[in-house]
Design a protein around this motif. Structure first.
Motif, PDB file in Angstrom:
ATOM      1  N   SER A  98       0.812  -1.213   0.000  1.00 34.78           N
ATOM      2  CA  SER A  98       0.000   0.000   0.000  1.00 34.78           C
ATOM      3  C   SER A  98       0.846   1.263   0.000  1.00 34.78           C
ATOM      4  O   SER A  98       0.421   2.287  -0.496  1.00 34.78           O
ATOM      5  CB  SER A  98      -0.948   0.000   1.201  1.00 34.78           C
ATOM      6  N   THR A  99       2.051   1.224   0.568  1.00 33.36           N
ATOM      7  CA  THR A  99       2.801   2.463   0.767  1.00 33.36           C
ATOM      8  C   THR A  99       4.167   2.456   0.120  1.00 33.36           C
ATOM      9  O   THR A  99       4.823   3.483   0.075  1.00 33.36           O
ATOM     10  CB  THR A  99       2.955   2.744   2.278  1.00 33.36           C
ATOM     11  N   LEU A 152      -8.413  -3.194  -1.715  1.00 33.59           N
ATOM     12  CA  LEU A 152      -7.030  -3.339  -1.254  1.00 33.59           C
ATOM     13  C   LEU A 152      -6.124  -3.814  -2.382  1.00 33.59           C
ATOM     14  O   LEU A 152      -5.027  -3.305  -2.587  1.00 33.59           O
ATOM     15  CB  LEU A 152      -6.962  -4.342  -0.100  1.00 33.59           C
ATOM     16  N   SER A 207      -5.875  -0.979  -5.237  1.00 36.55           N
ATOM     17  CA  SER A 207      -5.054   0.209  -4.985  1.00 36.55           C
ATOM     18  C   SER A 207      -3.596  -0.166  -4.804  1.00 36.55           C
ATOM     19  O   SER A 207      -2.717   0.685  -4.942  1.00 36.55           O
ATOM     20  CB  SER A 207      -5.580   1.010  -3.802  1.00 36.55           C
ATOM     21  N   ALA A 208      -3.301  -1.447  -4.506  1.00 33.67           N
ATOM     22  CA  ALA A 208      -1.900  -1.857  -4.489  1.00 33.67           C
ATOM     23  C   ALA A 208      -1.381  -1.993  -5.911  1.00 33.67           C
ATOM     24  O   ALA A 208      -0.233  -1.684  -6.198  1.00 33.67           O
ATOM     25  CB  ALA A 208      -1.739  -3.180  -3.751  1.00 33.67           C
ATOM     26  N   PRO A 236      -2.695   2.416  -8.173  1.00 36.03           N
ATOM     27  CA  PRO A 236      -3.308   3.426  -7.309  1.00 36.03           C
ATOM     28  C   PRO A 236      -4.026   4.540  -8.082  1.00 36.03           C
ATOM     29  O   PRO A 236      -5.111   4.977  -7.673  1.00 36.03           O
ATOM     30  CB  PRO A 236      -2.136   3.972  -6.501  1.00 36.03           C
ATOM     31  N   ARG A 260      -5.235   2.586   2.199  1.00 31.60           N
ATOM     32  CA  ARG A 260      -3.862   2.496   2.655  1.00 31.60           C
ATOM     33  C   ARG A 260      -3.804   2.382   4.177  1.00 31.60           C
ATOM     34  O   ARG A 260      -3.080   1.547   4.739  1.00 31.60           O
ATOM     35  CB  ARG A 260      -3.137   3.763   2.191  1.00 31.60           C
ATOM     36  N   GLY A 299      -4.667  -0.999   5.184  1.00 33.37           N
ATOM     37  CA  GLY A 299      -3.522  -1.901   5.037  1.00 33.37           C
ATOM     38  C   GLY A 299      -2.609  -1.845   6.250  1.00 33.37           C
ATOM     39  O   GLY A 299      -2.180  -2.880   6.775  1.00 33.37           O
TER      40      GLY A 299
END
Lengths: 298, 327
Positions: A31-32, A175, A178-179, A182, A196, A199
């Motif tokens: 996610s980040t 989830l 967006s992984a 995005p 995010r 997550g």
């Protein structure tokens, strides 16, 4: 024969704990795009909360649940009130490259210091809910306890639950989307920021569970999860950092490799084995053993 | 009128600094001499991180392990090969540099988080490996004794002043060499591959090799600093090189501004001052044992976060930037 059975069973239960840590790292990475070194701190902090609740309420299970919940809360809070401001502020200059690593490391330092402030640095123990004495098989005792069995069952259950969430629900779809992409997800109306944070919350919960399952067989102190962080990272790298299935498989590979070299060659080989596996994977197939199709590239 | 070019000006700057330190070493007490020796050692170690991260764009959490490699190499050459301590320090740098070269070739293929994680694994696992060879002395480690200061320095010349001299001289010479190195073609190439690897490659820079060379250089300097560290604590053991040492060095580098060698002394002063400040805070307000032990770590981490948020290129850069705006 007994030695072999013991090695297999121990590998499974240590692999299960590695799997929780590596899943936590992978969830945040997906996610980040950050390796969350603070994961070790989050996990041990929530385990301390679980320890406190266990003592106050007298029940391990209440402690376990509060550790998982507080883990989720802490994870979400860190993303919302720590990581997001940092990403927002640090946008230019060469520091961008190292800021996430430095920030999560500094957070790890802060969390461990706060644990020292509140609970001190002495070793504590968490009483396991079931026996930690070895089981009897074929008339001889092996190094696999009912508690290890419980670890295995708990981790398997949480994996099944996570798979259902990821594959069968809309939240899971968000989830995954967006992984994977995005920008496109944002355009399709997914609140990427909220996803995010979710997550991070899931990762925090996995860390809390990992701590409550690992510490009863060991000791509770501020740095207790550091080693697990390293093993979780290695497992995640074996699995390719991007795949949840890969994280679990990588953790099992690592668990077996470490335990078998410890059982059959020397217990001193735990760290060297893990390190050699990490280097080999990075040199031969840096994208991970289980990475199939090419995902997002950055 | 005499015209000085930059490199000669720099040489005079370092000579002047050395002269001041020499005078200072006679005027300060033993505690300050000992702390000064630590400042010089940290400055050298931070310089190795800045060379790696600030100039070649690689991140290492494994420098505590590289320092340990140098320290063990130095201790073995004093204890087993009966070499002169000065040669032992050179060997410490060479062995750590060689080790760094091997590691650097693997590291050159890794980017950001992978490299950070791998070097983290190294920092956690290397001390446990050191426990397994009897020649390295296990948990107790080895002694590292450089002997008493030469007699011709006089009778009241203390061991701490001797430490201060060795440490400062080594750090001054090495940092001077480094500053010169990065103002040459090599330094420009390092910066090129940090800022834009693709453009660097197109200009004919062999990225993999350059990164490995940078890693090896950095490791060599770290090894030398490791040798100085164990000289100061007169022994080398796995517990002298915890992961937190790597973290401390990274913090020192970020606090000084990781993209310039100018402030290494400042970063090193911060690292030595923080435990002292923590101690004075504790002596004023008191606190439990856990509070006392955890306070320095808390302060370093908080300082690190504040630096990343408010002065990402270091306090020096902040001042420079303000000055620039006034024009």
């Amino acid at each position: 024969m007994n030695q072999f059975i013991t090695a297999v069973l121990t590998s499974l239960s240590t692999g299960a704990i590695y799997a929780l840590m590596s899943i936590a790292l992978v969830l945040v990475w997906r996610s980040t795009r950050v390796i969350n070194f603070a994961q070790a701190g989050q996990a041990i902090f929530t385990t301390y909360i679980g320890y406190e609740v266990t003592i106050r309420s007298g029940s391990y299970w209440v402690g376990l649940i509060s550790a998982i919940l507080s883990g989720a809360l802490l994870g979400a809070g860190i993303d919302r009130f720590f990581m997001r401001p940092i990403f927002k502020r640090v946008t230019s200059g060469p520091i961008v490259m190292i800021a996430p690593v430095v920030a999560t490391l500094a957070l790890l330092g802060i969390i461990q210091a706060i644990i020292g402030f509140i609970w001190g640095l002495n070793y504590q123990t968490i009483q396991a809910p079931v026996s930690t004495d070895g089981l009897k098989i074929f008339g001889s005792i092996i190094a696999f306890s009912p508690f290890n069995l419980m670890v295995l069952i708990a981790v398997t259950l949480s994996m099944i639950l996570l798979t259902i969430v990821f594959q069968k629900t809309n939240i899971g779809l968000a989830l995954r989307a967006s992984a994977y992409a995005p920008e496109v997800s944002k355009l399709s109306g997914i609140r990427v920021d909220a996803v995010r944070t979710l997550g991070w919350a899931l990762a925090g919960a996995a860390g809390g569970l990992a701590g409550m399952l690992y510490i009863p067989g060991s000791y509770l102190y501020p740095n207790a999860m550091d080693v697990l962080l390293v093993f979780g990272f290695i497992a995640a790298v074996i699995g390719g950092l991007d795949s949840l299935f890969g994280a679990v498989a990588g953790a099992m590979i690592l668990g077996f490799a470490v335990n078998f070299s410890a059982t059959y060659i020397s217990y001193k080989l735990v760290f060297p084995t893990a390190f050699v596996i990490l280097i080999l994977v990075l040199l031969i197939k840096p994208s991970g053993v289980f990475s199939g199709k090419k995902g997002r590239k950055d | 009128m005499l015209k000085f070019d930059t490199s000669r000006k720099r040489l005079f700057g370092f000579l002047f600094l050395g002269w001041i330190l020499l005078i200072l070493s006679d005027r300060i007490g033993e505690l300050r001499q000992y702390q000064g020796a630590f400042v010089a050692m940290y400055a050298l170690a931070i310089a190795s991180i800045i060379l790696l991260t600030g100039y070649s764009g690689q991140l290492s959490l494994g420098h505590s392990a590289l320092m340990a490699v140098g320290a063990y190499a130095g201790a073995l050459s004093i204890n087993n090969l009966k070499l002169h301590p000065a040669i032992a320090l050179v060997i410490a740098a060479l062995i750590a540099g060689l080790f760094g070269l091997l590691l650097g070739y693997a590291a050159a293929r890794l980017s950001g988080p992978y490299l950070a994680g791998t070097t983290l694994a190294l920092a956690v696992s290397l001390p446990t490996i050191a426990n397994q060879f009897p020649i390295l002395g296990g948990e107790q480690g080895l002694i590292f004794d450089i002997g008493v200061p030469p007699a011709r320095l006089g009778e009241d010349f203390s061991l701490y002043q001797w430490f201060f001299w060795i440490s400062s001289l080594t750090a001054l010479i090495m940092i001077w060499l480094l500053v010169n190195l990065i103002s040459t073609r090599y330094g420009r190439e390092f910066r090129a591959l940090r800022d834009n690897p693709i453009a660097a490659q197109l200009s004919g820079i062999n990225i993999g090799r350059k990164k490995a060379v940078a890693f090896s250089l950095s490791a060599g300097i770290a090894g030398l600093a490791g040798g100085l560290l164990v000289m100061l604590i007169s022994g080398v053991s796995p517990s002298a090189f915890p992961l937190s040492l790597s973290f401390l060095l990274l913090a020192g580098a970020v606090v000084t501004g990781v993209y310039s060698l100018k402030g290494v002394i400042l970063g090193a002063l911060v690292l030595v001052a923080i435990p002292e400040i923590a101690e004075s805070v504790v002596s004023r307000i008191g606190g439990s044992e856990g509070f006392v032990t955890s306070l320095p770590g808390f302060m370093v981490s908080a300082l690190l976060i504040l630096t990343v948020l408010f002065a990402p290129s270091g306090p020096g850069h902040l001042l420079h930037h303000k000055k620039h705006l006034k024009h």
